[in-house]
Design a protein around this motif. Structure first.
Motif, PDB file in Angstrom:
ATOM      1  N   UNK A 190      -4.594  58.621 -17.732  1.00  0.00           N
ATOM      2  CA  UNK A 190      -5.354  57.864 -16.742  1.00  0.00           C
ATOM      3  C   UNK A 190      -6.130  56.707 -17.346  1.00  0.00           C
ATOM      4  N   UNK A 191      -6.319  56.715 -18.666  1.00  0.00           N
ATOM      5  CA  UNK A 191      -7.066  55.643 -19.320  1.00  0.00           C
ATOM      6  C   UNK A 191      -6.167  54.500 -19.790  1.00  0.00           C
ATOM      7  N   UNK A 192      -4.870  54.574 -19.491  1.00  0.00           N
ATOM      8  CA  UNK A 192      -3.986  53.463 -19.836  1.00  0.00           C
ATOM      9  C   UNK A 192      -4.205  52.327 -18.848  1.00  0.00           C
ATOM     10  N   UNK A 193      -4.389  51.120 -19.363  1.00  0.00           N
ATOM     11  CA  UNK A 193      -4.740  49.986 -18.514  1.00  0.00           C
ATOM     12  C   UNK A 193      -3.559  49.480 -17.692  1.00  0.00           C
ATOM     13  N   UNK A 194      -2.387  49.425 -18.307  1.00  0.00           N
ATOM     14  CA  UNK A 194      -1.241  48.787 -17.669  1.00  0.00           C
ATOM     15  C   UNK A 194      -0.291  49.824 -17.103  1.00  0.00           C
ATOM     16  N   UNK A 195       0.249  49.516 -15.933  1.00  0.00           N
ATOM     17  CA  UNK A 195       1.187  50.424 -15.275  1.00  0.00           C
ATOM     18  C   UNK A 195       2.456  50.587 -16.096  1.00  0.00           C
ATOM     19  N   UNK A 196       2.846  49.527 -16.787  1.00  0.00           N
ATOM     20  CA  UNK A 196       4.068  49.589 -17.593  1.00  0.00           C
ATOM     21  C   UNK A 196       3.958  50.612 -18.708  1.00  0.00           C
ATOM     22  N   UNK A 197       2.727  50.937 -19.127  1.00  0.00           N
ATOM     23  CA  UNK A 197       2.537  51.941 -20.188  1.00  0.00           C
ATOM     24  C   UNK A 197       2.921  53.339 -19.725  1.00  0.00           C
ATOM     25  N   UNK A 198       3.059  53.525 -18.411  1.00  0.00           N
ATOM     26  CA  UNK A 198       3.391  54.846 -17.868  1.00  0.00           C
ATOM     27  C   UNK A 198       4.886  55.026 -17.625  1.00  0.00           C
ATOM     28  N   UNK A 199       5.708  54.104 -18.114  1.00  0.00           N
ATOM     29  CA  UNK A 199       7.131  54.180 -17.793  1.00  0.00           C
ATOM     30  C   UNK A 199       7.790  55.421 -18.397  1.00  0.00           C
ATOM     31  N   UNK A 200       7.311  55.869 -19.569  1.00  0.00           N
ATOM     32  CA  UNK A 200       7.938  57.041 -20.184  1.00  0.00           C
ATOM     33  C   UNK A 200       7.540  58.328 -19.468  1.00  0.00           C
ATOM     34  N   UNK A 201       6.289  58.426 -19.044  1.00  0.00           N
ATOM     35  CA  UNK A 201       5.901  59.600 -18.253  1.00  0.00           C
ATOM     36  C   UNK A 201       6.581  59.570 -16.891  1.00  0.00           C
ATOM     37  N   UNK A 202       6.823  58.359 -16.370  1.00  0.00           N
ATOM     38  CA  UNK A 202       7.545  58.259 -15.105  1.00  0.00           C
ATOM     39  C   UNK A 202       8.986  58.724 -15.267  1.00  0.00           C
TER      40      UNK A 202
ATOM     41  N   UNK B 142      -1.683  57.243  -9.236  1.00  0.00           N
ATOM     42  CA  UNK B 142      -2.673  57.170  -8.159  1.00  0.00           C
ATOM     43  C   UNK B 142      -4.023  56.712  -8.692  1.00  0.00           C
ATOM     44  N   UNK B 143      -4.330  57.099  -9.918  1.00  0.00           N
ATOM     45  CA  UNK B 143      -5.604  56.703 -10.522  1.00  0.00           C
ATOM     46  C   UNK B 143      -5.658  55.194 -10.766  1.00  0.00           C
ATOM     47  N   UNK B 144      -4.513  54.606 -11.119  1.00  0.00           N
ATOM     48  CA  UNK B 144      -4.467  53.173 -11.429  1.00  0.00           C
ATOM     49  C   UNK B 144      -4.923  52.309 -10.253  1.00  0.00           C
ATOM     50  N   UNK B 145      -4.325  52.428  -9.051  1.00  0.00           N
ATOM     51  CA  UNK B 145      -4.814  51.607  -7.930  1.00  0.00           C
ATOM     52  C   UNK B 145      -6.171  52.044  -7.414  1.00  0.00           C
ATOM     53  N   UNK B 146      -6.492  53.335  -7.554  1.00  0.00           N
ATOM     54  CA  UNK B 146      -7.809  53.807  -7.128  1.00  0.00           C
ATOM     55  C   UNK B 146      -8.907  53.130  -7.936  1.00  0.00           C
ATOM     56  N   UNK B 147      -8.696  53.036  -9.230  1.00  0.00           N
ATOM     57  CA  UNK B 147      -9.680  52.381 -10.106  1.00  0.00           C
ATOM     58  C   UNK B 147      -9.832  50.907  -9.748  1.00  0.00           C
TER      59      UNK B 147
END
Length: 499
Positions: A171-183, A318-323
């Motif tokens: 949840x502390x990753x700034x960029x959405x692209x950083x979540x591509x591997x978990x996605x 969900x945390x990314x747009x919520x923040x």
């Protein structure tokens, strides 16, 4: 390289560069994500645990009507995403957000829009933690036996706490692209669930428990309307669309439209496959969680674990747009009519040269404080509340419809108005680029330049025709969103009152 290949001269190439480079700013973090990672993150935002309720929804509607509703909902959601991509063209590269569009269109309502997005994303994130707490005890019992050696292994509070250790760093990753591997990991889990449903359908080991099947008729208006929100909200991913548009490397109209088509198409195909095969496996005896209906065993237990992995890796999305929405709400200040954008897109001090609000990036301290607050409150609610069905039903009815249909429709209708200063400014940039392109004819390039100019006029005519059609369609999408909101609120109220 491409310019030499097609024989475009340096003057023509200069004109092309002026048009394609509009809105980009040096130093932006935008433009680093690949097309594939954009699709992966958007598909993971769309496809969640709600796919497991598709067979029940289609049992109420019948196969024919159910498939039609899934396709219609996908088209409506995809049109909302497409309008968002068009709205982003009115903003500087990397600055697209609901808040930025609100500043251009309905500045004094921006806090309401972002507040709705924040509440919706927060509620969905909490529901993910509750799903973890509900499923993990069953997963443990499926692997080690009905009575594990340690009681805490079947305690939902323990598992919510344990999985927070995974959720927190993501949840502390700034960029959405950083979540591509978990996605990718989440989509692998979803693929297993789909294979599990199809496998049992092909195997036919559920025929003894199968009820009657509805093909062309429904169960009635009330059951059908009660299942409508499940399908309509299953395509909600619009809260992350602007982040994807900001981060994608090639933000051309073709590439962003391809992201929408690939994401919505993949999700719709998955929903239809699970809905039909799951429903045909159990008929009208199907339950709200298709995986929970299969006989105990290793495959079903792995399926429950896959659901847990899916929601764990979906929580940061969900945390990314919520923040971002919480940050926008905290920054919001009411604007007087005199300081608005009427008359000139350059008048307001918060507005950039293209009429949009230049975003101020969150400082590390602010980013950490907001993220930590979201995580703490999510954890507290998930630990103290075991069911959020009623709350999420209302939040989904209002938040999801607003994000998916109402806001994209209203934003595009307002910002694309011929009377809008921002729209006039954007059209002026297009005209200037075309003039530069046609005036910079080099010797021996007249024929090519005239040909490209004529093509540009044809493309411009096509663009104006498309915009003339899109404006009423965008207003229709917003009206459709209001209709869905009213129907879902009434249905949820009736359903909750009857239980």
């Amino acid at each position: 390289m491409e310019e030499a290949a097609i024989g475009v001269g340096p003057s023509a190439a200069s004109g092309l560069r002026k048009r394609s480079g509009r809105g980009k700013r040096a130093g932006d973090v935008a433009g680093e994500a690949s097309w594939a990672s954009s699709v992966i993150n958007l598909v993971n935002t769309i496809v969640g645990a709600g796919v497991l309720a598709m067979p029940l929804a289609i049992s109420h509607m019948g196969i024919v009507l159910g498939v039609c509703v899934i396709l219609w909902s996908g088209c409506a959601a995809g049109f909302g995403l497409y309008l968002q991509s068009l709205c982003a063209q009115y903003l500087d590269r990397g600055s697209a957000s609901f808040f930025a569009l609100s500043q251009l269109t309905y500045p004094n309502a921006a806090v309401v829009f972002d507040g709705a997005i924040a509440i919706k994303c927060f509620g969905v994130g909490v529901s993910y933690l509750i799903i973890i707490g509900d499923l993990m005890p069953g997963v443990v019992q499926g692997f080690v036996g009905a009575e594990p050696a340690y009681d805490f292994l079947v305690d939902r509070h323990f598992w919510v706490t344990a999985f927070m250790l995974i959720v927190i760093p993501l949840s502390y990753l700034r960029r959405l692209d950083s979540l591509k591997y978990t996605s990718i990991a989440a989509l692998v889990s979803m693929a297993y669930l789909v294979i599990l449903v199809v496998y049992h359908f092909v195997l036919g080991d559920t025929k003894e428990d199968r009820g009657p099947i509805r093909v062309g008729h429904w169960a009635g208006a009330v059951p059908t309307l009660s299942s409508l929100p499940v399908i309509v909200f299953a395509f909600t991913c619009h809260q992350n669309m602007f982040s994807i548009l900001n981060e994608i490397g090639n933000n051309s109209h073709f590439r962003t439209t391809a992201v929408v088509f690939a994401s919505i198409g993949s999700a719709a195909g998955t929903y239809i496959l699970v809905a039909i095969t799951g429903y045909l496996s159990f008929g009208n005896s199907v339950g709200g969680n298709i995986v929970g209906m299969y006989p105990p065993g290793v495959p079903a237990t792995i399926g429950r674990a896959a659901i847990v992995m899916l929601v764990v890796f979906s929580y940061p999305l969900q945390c990314h747009p919520c923040r971002a929405s919480v940050d926008a709400v905290l920054k919001w200040r009411p604007r007087s009519q005199a300081s608005g954008t009427e008359g000139s897109p350059h008048r307001h001090p918060l507005l950039g040269p293209r009429g949009n609000r230049t975003p101020e990036p969150m400082s590390d301290l602010r980013f950490s404080v907001i993220t930590t607050t979201i995580l703490i409150f999510s954890y507290i609610v998930a630990m103290t509340v075991s069911s959020l069905e009623a709350v999420l039903a209302y939040v989904g009815s209002t938040g999801s419809t607003s994000i998916s249909f109402i806001l994209p429709g209203l934003f595009y209708y307002k910002i694309s108005s011929p009377d809008s200063p921002t729209h006039r400014g954007l059209m002026k940039e297009d005209d200037e680029a075309e003039d530069d392109f046609s005036d910079e004819d080099g010797e021996g390039e007249g024929s090519l330049s005239r040909s490209l100019t004529e093509s540009g006029l044809l493309l411009g005519s096509k663009k104006h025709w498309r915009k003339a059609l899109l404006r009423p369609l965008s207003l229709a999408l917003a009206a459709y969103g209001f209709l869905v909101m009213v129907v879902c609120l009434i249905t949820n109220t009736f359903f909750i009152a009857s239980h």
